[in-house]
Scaffold this motif. Structure first.
Motif, PDB file in Angstrom:
ATOM      1  N   HIS A  69       0.851  -1.179   0.000  1.00 40.51           N
ATOM      2  CA  HIS A  69       0.000   0.000   0.000  1.00 40.51           C
ATOM      3  C   HIS A  69       0.894   1.239   0.000  1.00 40.51           C
ATOM      4  CE1 HIS A  69      -3.628   2.151   2.092  1.00 40.51           C
ATOM      5  NE2 HIS A  69      -3.400   2.583   0.857  1.00 40.51           N
ATOM      6  N   ASP A 125       1.013   3.584   3.364  1.00 39.73           N
ATOM      7  CA  ASP A 125       1.608   3.192   4.645  1.00 39.73           C
ATOM      8  C   ASP A 125       2.612   2.038   4.527  1.00 39.73           C
ATOM      9  OD1 ASP A 125       0.014   0.976   4.202  1.00 39.73           O
ATOM     10  OD2 ASP A 125      -1.602   1.687   5.505  1.00 39.73           O
ATOM     11  N   CYS A 138      -4.467  -4.616   3.153  1.00 38.77           N
ATOM     12  CA  CYS A 138      -3.212  -4.063   3.681  1.00 38.77           C
ATOM     13  C   CYS A 138      -2.983  -4.523   5.120  1.00 38.77           C
ATOM     14  CB  CYS A 138      -3.271  -2.532   3.609  1.00 38.77           C
ATOM     15  SG  CYS A 138      -1.909  -1.708   4.452  1.00 38.77           S
ATOM     16  N   VAL A 198      -1.266  -3.089   7.361  1.00 38.15           N
ATOM     17  CA  VAL A 198      -1.199  -1.977   8.316  1.00 38.15           C
ATOM     18  C   VAL A 198      -2.583  -1.380   8.577  1.00 38.15           C
ATOM     19  CG1 VAL A 198      -0.257   0.343   8.718  1.00 38.15           C
ATOM     20  CG2 VAL A 198       1.195  -1.453   7.734  1.00 38.15           C
ATOM     21  N   CYS A 199      -3.256  -0.954   7.520  1.00 34.75           N
ATOM     22  CA  CYS A 199      -4.537  -0.256   7.731  1.00 34.75           C
ATOM     23  C   CYS A 199      -5.749  -1.176   7.584  1.00 34.75           C
ATOM     24  CB  CYS A 199      -4.662   0.943   6.800  1.00 34.75           C
ATOM     25  SG  CYS A 199      -4.804   0.499   5.052  1.00 34.75           S
TER      26      CYS A 199
HETATM   27 ZN   LIG Z   1      -2.571   0.451   4.251  1.00 29.83          ZN
END
Ligand SMILES: [Zn+2]
Length: 177
Positions: free
Chosen positions: A114, A117, A127, A129-130
Motif C-alpha cells: 500500500h 503506509d 493491507c 497496516v490499515c
Molecule cells: Zn494500508
C-alpha cells in the motif's frame, strides 16, 4: 483436432468471460497493462509475443472494451485499461497469489504494498497496516524474494517495469517517447 474458439453451449458467465480472456497471452497483456505498459512495442519486447498475435489480442480486448486506445506522448497510440478492464484486477492479483503459492518455490516473484503506509497486501488485497482493501491505483509493485531466480529480463522496458512503481502509472522508456 483444433479446439473450438468459443463455448457456445456453455450458458455460464465463466465461459463468457473466458471467451474474452481465455486465449493464450491475453491475461499477460492485461497484467502488463496493470504494471503500466501501454505501447505495442513494449508489450512485444516484454512478452516476446509475435506481433500478429499481439495485434489480434489487442483487437479483442479493445472490441470488448477492456482496453482503449488513447493518444500518448508524441501522439503515439497507447493502450489503457478501461473501467471494465480495471475490474480484472482481483483476478490478476488472485492468479499471482495462486501462482506464488504453487509454482514459486523461492518465494513470491513480486510483492504488492500500500503506497500510503507501506503495508504488504495479503492474498485478498488487504493491507497489513490499515486493514483496508487497497485500490489498484494505490498499490505499489516491487520485486519479491523469488524475483530473478529463473533469470531476469534485461531489455529496457523490463528494466523500467521492474523498478518499484505504482500500478497503472505509465512505464515507458525514454527513447521511445
Ligand atoms: Zn494500508
Amino acid at each position: 483436432m483444433a479446439l473450438p474458439s468459443s463455448y457456445p453451449a456453455q450458458h455460464c458467465s465463466v465461459a463468457r468471460a473466458l471467451d474474452v480472456l481465455g486465449e493464450r497471452w491475453t491475461l499477460l497483456i492485461v497484467r502488463d497493462a496493470f504494471y503500466g505498459l501501454r505501447r505495442f512495442k513494449d508489450f512485444v519486447d516484454h512478452l516476446d509475443i509475435p506481433r500478429a498475435v499481439l495485434t489480434a489480442r489487442l483487437k479483442t480486448l479493445e472490441d470488448e472494451g477492456v482496453l482503449a486506445r488513447v493518444p500518448g506522448p508524441g501522439k503515439r497510440t497507447e493502450y489503457e485499461l478501461t473501467e471494465k478492464g480495471l475490474g480484472l484486477w482481483p483476478i490478476v492479483r488472485g492468479l499471482m497469489t495462486w501462482g506464488d503459492e504453487h509454482y514459486a518455490p523461492a518465494g513470491p516473484l513480486r510483492r504488492l504494498r500500500h503506497q500510503a503506509d507501506d503495508g504488504q497486501l495479503d492474498a485478498d488485497g488487504r493491507c497489513a497496516v490499515c486493514r483496508q482493501i487497497v485500490p489498484v491505483g494505490d498499490t505499489v509493485v516491487e520485486r519479491g524474494p523469488g524475483f530473478g531466480h529463473d533469470g531476469e529480463r534485461t531489455d529496457a522496458i523490463s528494466t523500467s517495469m521492474n523498478r518499484p512503481h505504482r500500478l497503472l502509472d505509465p512505464v515507458r522508456i525514454r527513447w521511445s517517447a
